[in-house]
Design a protein around this motif. Structure first.
Motif, PDB file in Angstrom:
ATOM      1  N   GLU A   1      -9.423   4.137  12.741  1.00 13.26           N
ATOM      2  CA  GLU A   1      -7.993   4.467  12.787  1.00 13.26           C
ATOM      3  C   GLU A   1      -7.528   4.724  14.217  1.00 13.26           C
ATOM      4  O   GLU A   1      -6.416   4.328  14.607  1.00 13.26           O
ATOM      5  CB  GLU A   1      -7.695   5.674  11.892  1.00 13.26           C
TER       6      GLU A   1
ATOM      7  N   ARG B   1      -8.015  12.208   6.614  1.00 12.02           N
ATOM      8  CA  ARG B   1      -9.002  11.404   7.327  1.00 12.02           C
ATOM      9  C   ARG B   1     -10.393  12.000   7.120  1.00 12.02           C
ATOM     10  O   ARG B   1     -10.514  13.195   6.893  1.00 12.02           O
ATOM     11  CB  ARG B   1      -8.654  11.371   8.828  1.00 12.02           C
TER      12      ARG B   1
ATOM     13  N   ARG C   1     -10.231   7.862   6.459  1.00  9.96           N
ATOM     14  CA  ARG C   1      -9.637   7.096   5.367  1.00  9.96           C
ATOM     15  C   ARG C   1      -9.652   5.595   5.645  1.00  9.96           C
ATOM     16  O   ARG C   1      -9.047   4.818   4.908  1.00  9.96           O
ATOM     17  CB  ARG C   1      -8.204   7.569   5.121  1.00  9.96           C
ATOM     18  N   LEU C   2     -10.329   5.198   6.702  1.00 14.36           N
ATOM     19  CA  LEU C   2     -10.435   3.791   7.072  1.00 14.36           C
ATOM     20  C   LEU C   2     -11.857   3.534   7.553  1.00 14.36           C
ATOM     21  O   LEU C   2     -12.351   4.248   8.436  1.00 14.36           O
ATOM     22  CB  LEU C   2      -9.420   3.471   8.182  1.00 14.36           C
TER      23      LEU C   2
ATOM     24  N   ASN D   1     -10.060   0.989   2.826  1.00 16.76           N
ATOM     25  CA  ASN D   1      -9.066   1.970   3.265  1.00 16.76           C
ATOM     26  C   ASN D   1      -8.537   2.763   2.075  1.00 16.76           C
ATOM     27  O   ASN D   1      -8.457   2.253   0.959  1.00 16.76           O
ATOM     28  CB  ASN D   1      -7.928   1.276   4.015  1.00 16.76           C
TER      29      ASN D   1
ATOM     30  N   MET E   1      -5.600   4.809   2.897  1.00 17.91           N
ATOM     31  CA  MET E   1      -4.597   5.375   3.800  1.00 17.91           C
ATOM     32  C   MET E   1      -3.555   6.203   3.064  1.00 17.91           C
ATOM     33  O   MET E   1      -3.163   7.276   3.514  1.00 17.91           O
ATOM     34  CB  MET E   1      -3.918   4.266   4.602  1.00 17.91           C
TER      35      MET E   1
ATOM     36  N   ASN F   1       0.709   6.074   4.682  1.00 19.11           N
ATOM     37  CA  ASN F   1       1.120   6.884   5.836  1.00 19.11           C
ATOM     38  C   ASN F   1       2.142   6.085   6.648  1.00 19.11           C
ATOM     39  O   ASN F   1       1.905   4.933   7.000  1.00 19.11           O
ATOM     40  CB  ASN F   1      -0.085   7.248   6.702  1.00 19.11           C
TER      41      ASN F   1
END
Length: 345
Positions: free
Chosen positions: A15, A92, A94-95, A106, A108, A111
């Motif tokens: 990220e 996080r 998250r990726l 992911n 995410m 966001n």
């Protein structure tokens, strides 16, 4: 040079690397693509594309770098997913890069900085090229369908097309909007809102679906999309399934994209091509990392394609290589245009 820089980014958290990439693009440090081979020019629901290779949503969530990505050689760029209100997304990390599998996971959670900031930047889009808006719902929205209507109304006249994203696995309950009753209500309210907006702002509207649909759902989605006047379907978003993977991050929750998604998403594309029977535009996404992949999507029924995850491993020069290979493959098979090859398989 830019492809080398992309590989060097692997020294950073995924990220953080993405954030650095966006900053570099905003500073004018992105690549520049050359002119497109005329054989690649095509029509996508009335949108005149110099080439059929698009940048998928998720890369430019806040409509910050669509101009540099168009300059890099993409035929169209999809920004978002954007929700009415800003939201931080999921915690996080998250990726995750699944390097051994040429894949990404992911979670995410949409966001983004919200509609107002997105709209302010999108005002510059028409001068840059074909720029779409991928709209979604806030996680805590009391009326999720209302969030899609809000996004459509706020961005009316600013986007080259709209994508209705109901297929992200990272917002709890969102994929339930793909069921027939929920989809009828969603598309019905969107169609009603669109009909009440100024005609001069009318642009194509696409539905983005998951690759994990059950038997019968494909046909129901096609008929519902047709009944409410949408122009096409993007096949597909990330998958919650897990084909055999070797990376240590294979067990992370979230949506899987990249090379392992290619077969599943292309199979789903073929199903939509059969069900649509030429009545809808289809955009193929999921797993594209080469000209051969892009060509396979087109031959399976896609009028255009989108990619994102492969750039993590191949760098931004990938788009030029895909276009050159695609043009060569079209000519080798006797096609004079992309349109002639759609559904040829």
């Amino acid at each position: 040079m830019h492809d080398l820089a992309a590989r060097l980014m692997h020294a950073f958290d995924p990220e953080d690397a993405h954030g650095l990439t966006i900053r570099a693009l905003k500073m004018g440090l992105g690549p520049r693509g050359g002119g497109d081979d005329p054989i690649l020019a095509t029509d996508l629901a009335g949108l005149k594309l110099a080439n059929p290779v698009g940048l998928a949503a998720g890369f430019d969530k806040n409509a910050e770098v669509f101009a540099p990505m168009l300059a890099a050689g993409f035929g169209f760029v999809e920004c978002g997913t954007v929700t009415p209100l800003p939201q931080a997304g999921n915690p996080r990390p998250r990726l995750f890069r699944l390097t051994e599998d040429r894949a990404v996971i992911n979670r995410m959670g949409f966001n983004n900085g919200g509609l107002e900031a997105f709209a302010a930047r999108l005002r510059q889009a028409r001068a840059a090229g074909i720029v779409g808006a991928n709209i979604g719902a806030n996680k805590d929205a009391a009326d999720r369908i209302g969030d899609y209507v809000t996004g459509l109304k706020r961005l009316w006249g600013l986007a080259s097309y709209f994508t209705i994203n109901i297929s992200s696995p990272n917002t709890p309950g969102l994929r339930a909007l793909q069921t027939k009753a929920a989809l009828e209500e969603l598309l019905g309210r969107l169609a009603e809102a669109r009909d009440g907006l100024p005609a001069e702002g009318r642009v194509p509207m696409f539905l983005k679906v998951a690759p994990d649909l059950e038997d019968g759902e494909v046909e129901a989605i096609v008929e519902t999309v047709l009944a409410h006047g949408l122009e096409g379907i993007i096949v597909s978003n990330t998958t919650i399934s897990r084909p055999p993977l070797t990376s240590r991050f294979a067990g992370e929750t979230g949506g899987l994209s990249g090379a392992p998604l290619m077969t599943l998403s292309t199979q789903m594309l073929r199903r939509f091509h059969t069900a649509a029977a030429g009545r809808l535009v289809l955009i193929g996404a999921g797993g594209i990392a080469s000209g051969a992949d892009a060509y396979a999507k087109i031959r399976a029924g896609a009028h255009a394609v989108q990619l994102y995850s492969a750039m993590v491993y191949e760098g931004p020069g990938l788009v030029g290589r895909i276009k050159a290979d695609l043009a060569e493959r079209l000519r080798a098979d006797g096609f004079s245009s992309v349109a002639e090859a759609v559904g040829a398989a």
